[in-house]
Scaffold this active site. Sequence first.
Site, mmCIF file in Angstrom:
data_model
loop_
_atom_site.group_PDB
_atom_site.id
_atom_site.type_symbol
_atom_site.label_atom_id
_atom_site.label_comp_id
_atom_site.label_asym_id
_atom_site.label_seq_id
_atom_site.Cartn_x
_atom_site.Cartn_y
_atom_site.Cartn_z
ATOM 1 N N ASP A 97 0.873 -1.151 0.000
ATOM 2 C CA ASP A 97 0.000 0.000 0.000
ATOM 3 C C ASP A 97 0.923 1.217 0.000
ATOM 4 O O ASP A 97 2.112 1.100 0.262
ATOM 5 C CB ASP A 97 -0.846 -0.063 1.268
ATOM 6 C CG ASP A 97 -1.706 1.144 1.411
ATOM 7 O OD1 ASP A 97 -2.237 1.590 0.395
ATOM 8 O OD2 ASP A 97 -1.850 1.634 2.533
ATOM 9 N N THR B 299 -0.089 4.891 1.168
ATOM 10 C CA THR B 299 -0.277 5.827 2.261
ATOM 11 C C THR B 299 -0.200 5.075 3.587
ATOM 12 O O THR B 299 -0.875 4.083 3.776
ATOM 13 C CB THR B 299 -1.636 6.508 2.149
ATOM 14 O OG1 THR B 299 -1.794 6.880 0.807
ATOM 15 C CG2 THR B 299 -1.705 7.688 3.050
ATOM 16 N N ARG C 219 -1.113 15.206 -1.338
ATOM 17 C CA ARG C 219 -2.484 14.695 -1.422
ATOM 18 C C ARG C 219 -3.395 15.889 -1.625
ATOM 19 O O ARG C 219 -3.323 16.870 -0.890
ATOM 20 C CB ARG C 219 -2.880 14.014 -0.122
ATOM 21 C CG ARG C 219 -2.270 12.678 0.072
ATOM 22 C CD ARG C 219 -2.324 12.312 1.526
ATOM 23 N NE ARG C 219 -3.655 11.920 1.953
ATOM 24 C CZ ARG C 219 -4.076 10.664 1.917
ATOM 25 N NH1 ARG C 219 -3.283 9.722 1.461
ATOM 26 N NH2 ARG C 219 -5.284 10.340 2.345
ATOM 27 N N GLY D 178 -4.808 3.627 -3.525
ATOM 28 C CA GLY D 178 -6.060 4.248 -3.907
ATOM 29 C C GLY D 178 -5.871 5.687 -4.333
ATOM 30 O O GLY D 178 -6.796 6.347 -4.777
ATOM 31 N N ARG E 233 -5.457 4.368 -7.886
ATOM 32 C CA ARG E 233 -6.903 4.456 -7.885
ATOM 33 C C ARG E 233 -7.554 3.073 -7.835
ATOM 34 O O ARG E 233 -8.542 2.814 -8.488
ATOM 35 C CB ARG E 233 -7.382 5.185 -9.153
ATOM 36 C CG ARG E 233 -7.232 6.673 -9.087
ATOM 37 C CD ARG E 233 -8.310 7.269 -8.240
ATOM 38 N NE ARG E 233 -8.168 8.709 -8.136
ATOM 39 C CZ ARG E 233 -7.987 9.334 -6.975
ATOM 40 N NH1 ARG E 233 -7.902 8.651 -5.857
ATOM 41 N NH2 ARG E 233 -7.915 10.641 -6.928
#
Lengths: 368, 1346
Positions: free
Chosen positions: B416, B418, B780, B861, B953
Amino acid sequence: MMASSYNAKDEDGHITVSGPGGGTLRSKKPENTAFKQQRLPAWQPILTAGTVLPAFFIIGLLFIPIGIGLFVTSNNIKEFEVDYTGVDMSSPCFNCSQNFSWNSTKPCTCTIPFYLDQPYESNVYVYYGLSNFYQNHRRYVKSRDDSQLNGDVNSLMSPSKECEPYAFHENKPIAPCGAIANSMFNDTLELFYNDPNGTRIPIPLNTTGIAWWTDKHVKFGNPGGNNPNLTAAFQGTTKPVNWRRPVYELDADPGNNGFINEDFIVWMRTAALPTFRKLYRIINKKSSMVPTLPRGNYTLEVVYNYPVRSFEGRKRVILSTISWMGGKNPFLGIAYITVGSVCFFLGVVLLIIHHKCGNRNNSADISN
Amino acid sequence: TTSASFPAIGGKKEKQRKKKPKENKTRTVHANILYDNAKGEENPNRNYANNKIKTTKYTVLSFLPKNLFEQFHRFANVYFVFIALLNFVPVVNAFQPELALAPVVFILSVTAIKDLWEDYRRHRSDQEINHMDCLVYSRAERRYVERYWKEVRVGDFIRLRCNEILPADVLLLSSSDPDRLCHIETATLDGETNLKQRQVVRSFFDLDCDFDPLKYNGIIECEKPNNDLNRFRGYIIHQSGRRDALYKENLLLRGCTIRNTEEAVGIVIYAGHETKAMLNNNGPRYKRSKLERQMNVHVFWCVIILLVMCLFAAVGHGLWMFQYGDKRPVFDVLSPEGTDLSPIMSAIYLFLTMIIVFQVLIPISLFVSIEIVKICQVYFIHQDMDLYDEETDSHLQCRALNITEDLGQMQYIFSDKTGTLTENKMVFRRCTVAGVEYSHDANARRLAMYQEMDSEEEDCTSHSGTLPRRDSVTSHQSARVVLRSQSTKSHRRTGSRAEAKRASILSKHTAFSSPMEKDITPDPQLLDKVNECSSQMDFMRFHSQPMSQLPSDLADIIDFFIALTICNTVVVSSPNQPRQKVKLTSTKSIQSNLLRVNKGSSSSSLITNRSSNRGCSSLLSSPSAESTLTKLDEEQPPRGLEHSFGPVPPCYNGKAWNLEDGELRYEAESPDEAALVYAARAYKCSLVGRLPDQVTVELPHLGKLSFELLHTLGFDSTRKRMSVVVRHPLTDQITVYTKGADSSGTTCANSLKIFILVSFIKIVSRTQNYLNLYAADGLRTLCIAKKILSKEQYACWLQHHLQAETAIQGREELLFDSALRLETNLQLLGATGIEDRLQDGVPETIASLRMAGLQIWVLTGDKQETAVNIAYACKLLDPEEEILTLNAFHSNFAPFEIYPSSSPSSSSHTTPFTVLRLGLVIDGRTLAYALDKSLEDKFLAVARSCRSVLCCRSTPLQKSMVVKLVRNKLKVMTLAIGDGANDVSMIQVADVGVGISGQEGMQAVMASDFALPRFRYLQKLLLVHGHWCYSRLANMILYFFYKNAVTLIFWYQFYCGFSGSAMIDQWYLIFFNLMFSAFPQLITGTLDKDVSAETLQQLPQLYVNGQNSEEYKPYMFWMNMIDAFYQSLVCFFIPYFAYADSDVDLFTWGTPITTLALFTILVHLGIETKTWTWMNWLSIAFSTALFFTVALCYNASCPTCYTPSNPYWTMQRLLQDPLFYLLCVITPVAALLPRYFYRACQGTLFPSPVQVGRQLDKLPTETRRNILSLSRVKAGSALSPKPPFLSLSKPSPKVMMLCVVCVCVCVCVCVCVCVRVCVCVCPVNPQNCVFVCEFLYGLNKRDITC
């Protein structure tokens, strides 16, 4: 197990109950010890041609002399063997062996002459040897009752199940019970020295001292302890089926009779391999001046009782002196010499490898 | 990665249940006090579980049967019990039956004791928890009395005080809080440290006085107990027949802690094991590692070898019997009944007997030993100081105990972004409002200063982070990126170490942000504008001018900050009294003042006065959002604008608040919320209080403003937005503030498009530019938008929304649609850029993991630009490499069609050192196509030829699908690492799941096998511990197979008529593997280090060893088997010839063989041991001593026992026999000669990389460092991907096998020559010897050829 305590909370889903005041703020920091950090001082041998070379040479250099020593020792042992099975027509025991079974009652005697070309200086051990006799068969080995042999009266009258089907005969308990005892070797061997004059001098054979001391004095015992009247002690029992005499008539000497008869004890120690020998008698050295068995002609007189033809067995008599390493067996000496020379040879191979490749490797490391 | 679950504050809802649920689907809870006197039968709650918990598996009585039953699930145990029971059958028994039971009983009892101990520990903790106190209402005494937790029953009223832990799932009926709220901390449930608000059930909301249980008369209908923490539905039926809906906001869950609330009363709904916390607790995970799977195949092979050997012996026995014909020899004992057995029958019996005799071939203690070793390995991993994070005082957690060795075999890492690669510590960096960018240079300087402080303190060598600048985001191929220097340096999230420590102590209990996140330096330009704006507004308010006269850019600015401040779920608290609301202390002081001033004003006044409602006063009675909404819903009363301005003079509150201003702390569910609130505070627009129905904001000049909170539409990962609906106090307009991602990925349309529809195109396009810029900087981005609703629009929407909320079927979808309807036609206010800083050492970790041959995929994401830039920052993507970007706009999937044909090296997977200059970036939408059945192979083909893959995403489901695809299709070992709830599915799918115990709560950790405090620890975990665990266990398993395959008894069968006889005493035979030879291998299996930790980390290439399963290959098993056969031959035949034709008895001959075998096995282990610590020496000495001690004691203990061997005084006699010692020297040497020679040759001629690593270890540190640094440079460069000294030609297994076979032949020939010489010299019975010799020779030949 220690680790699982870390998971206690997760496993149980329990709430960790902290005391009033928020609990102590003890750090969970692991201890910095060599053990916990896996930094224990260690010897780290790396197996390369260079590092193992000395080991090979040392082993080689150690083993070869040991091997030679053993080989020489073994060769110094004198051993003489007579096969008296009577397979050949020419054999003196041929007749005895032909029509003989466990059931025959008439003893058959045969006489075998032999010649010793070397004098036997020290004590001479007389063995009988059997071949093809599987004393190590699984069911055979078990077929005994140690407490009965130890002199236990209860076991005497009701032998253990292990002795089946040699536990009872005609509703009487067999003493000693079991297949081992039942098949006891019962040839009688006698040795005569044929004097150059033509007289046969019987050689005194020692019947004691052939069994382990612990066997005779600890493991085996007659029922009723030191009661000299063995007949009474064995009252109510019967002899093994194949035996000619009951157990209390094995020897006239009360110290060597019954269960503590040494021939019996020796037989009861089952052999490891199908070809084996068992100590029969010892010829003690009389004086330092005269050899125990001088060179010359001898006669072996055998009372032929023990049938081996049914299973292609062989019977032998062996006269042997012994050394510190036991009887004559050159194998160990040869083995030491072989392994020693193999090691030495491999050492040389490694030396070559080390010279050809070892340096390349190290220099490659460092130059890079 | 944000996993926000905001409490949806709904209006008063008359539950319109379509049909009454069936009785068996719901639970009905009555109050117990109504039935206090009629305990038992009449109490309707009697059937529900009480609150006594029992997590133990067993009781005193059930322990034995239940534990045995569980243990027999393992097939091996059944097998061993079967063998032991076989011994009780007289015809086939080989050992004393009781003795044969010993090993299996031992193994079972070791496991049972372990289970018992664990169960006892559980019992103790159960006891402790069951005996905690709580207050339960007693009807008899008419008051709350102290009870143990275990006495609490469903339907009891309990009173909870502040900081108490909830004993059961409780429906909140009353709270001392004036807002009828109860704050709870759910850290024990989900690890989230922020406070959650829970509300009193609606019908009890208006109770003015303390709750009186005696007056309670409702009946609660609710769901059956289930494990969904975020769901609770039901309703309460009052005596009047009125029904009130119950939500999860009304339920307090067991295990949570009451905070900020003095007292609360509730009724127990679920107790004990039916509570959600207990239902959620499903023990540790069990996985089977790759190594164990391989091992099981070999166990199966062992079984086959065993059967073949048994069959061989059985046939041999049949033939042996047959040759005697009818003449039964005297030594072939009849069966106990005196009957004769036919050769065929005895062969069949013997087959079974041999299974017993050869049982050691199947390693009984293997499974237990592996478990013990793994537990020790886990212990050492726990103890590693390098995996301990001082800041959070946490270390690595191994949650799965049995897959440690899998860590050494990983091939793919899915990470992942973040929170995993980055800190997930959000720092506000810059923003754009109304199309104007405010760069916040001072803020950037401040952050840089933190950076410098860090680098000074840590004295870390900085790496040049200046890579060529990236001009445009769109052209990945040519452009390069600038990396802000701090992003590649290691940095801390706090100023200094001391500060960090202090913060960590604080943050253990609270969710406060670090100073770096809080102290934001405002941009002077923007600050001026804010001041100007608010002063204008203040002016306008005094002059009662409508707010619409404000210039639009200024209005945007103030709206922007208001949106930042209120569009969140941040809870305010003060650090001096943690978890105490500021409001309680602060408002009281001004209460009288306020009352005086504010007389006559109604509900939506400036400061809510609910706090003054203590003591049954109902001064202000209907200010709830619910009631307002109801009104709106029903009649829409015209509301005057006049009271929207609180007539509070600005001078009044300034001082008091300013004093406390610095002390306010914000607790947010996700760190970026907090970052935004802190940012707004820097502009003097600070959040001072949050209640479920209103938010209080303090603005410069304007003072405090209370926004009536009408609705909160929580954040979710599909919408990627959250909105609040408020009534603006200044304009009294119903305003929607929305905060969200600028492009939300999957289902709903691009939300920027929505902005475009309404707002000024210019602002939007400028903002879009800035957004792209922010993303290019790796920030972000969040867009802030607002929308003003007319009353009619709002009413219309509300009606739909209420319907959605009350719907039973498809509630989630309806709510989603409802939210979408609200969040359209928004007016864009601005955008923010939040920096999520890289964690310490991420680029270094990724670089070294990649050198270790690991493929790293990042699945995030986040939006593509942000992800790509983070990827550059953490060196996942290299500026020099080609980047293949896959963005699908049509379902036409061109790249996949073209690419594989032009690929220069499509079979890169097998060559781990190949560096491919290609990176793949793919977005979620494209991924959806790529994961389609028809395209997945092509996708994988492309992805495999890329050096790194970045999926942006992507939804949680896609993440897990990618992992599953790679795992199943490529048959590789996968590791997934993540920190948030959205990574859970990925973590669960991967072979090894790693959770980062960071900011995002515990969901990922709960689902993981290993939990790490930081990403960089992955390096040591994999490269060092993974490698060690793997090589230790692999070697131990191989050794185990070898050890058990030394079947001396098999050779003996040739000399005992295949009768199943054993020359080794059965006691030795049974305890040999269990005791005498057990300890050294455990020590070696636990402590052996093939290469030191330093070298493993500096030379990540060594990891390939485990990836390719170099330590445990099928041919190694067979080699070990052959070696074991050879060694058993030597161990058998050397004593055989040494004692041939002697007067040795069975067990006096067998005992030296046992001793020899023990020595051989121990020395064998010695050859395989790489590091000798004192523990190794001790264990070997102990084993030897143990054997001799046991043997001597055993042989002296009883002269008549232990049939059939009766080994009285055997060992004692042997120790006097020089032959014994001579045998003990020569046999191990002869047996181990080939292996030793082979190892030496291998070490010189074709050393494995690991051996080279070991040689490096031996070099002096200086030299080693030089070599390693050289190798690193070379490895990093494109030309030579691996250090040259590792490039030594590694021969294929076949060559190695050939070598070994050669050596075997060589030694066998030597032995045979020796035997022949022996035969020539040996005068006794030459035929016999020759036969044996030839047999032996033939057997060797057969071994070799097969």
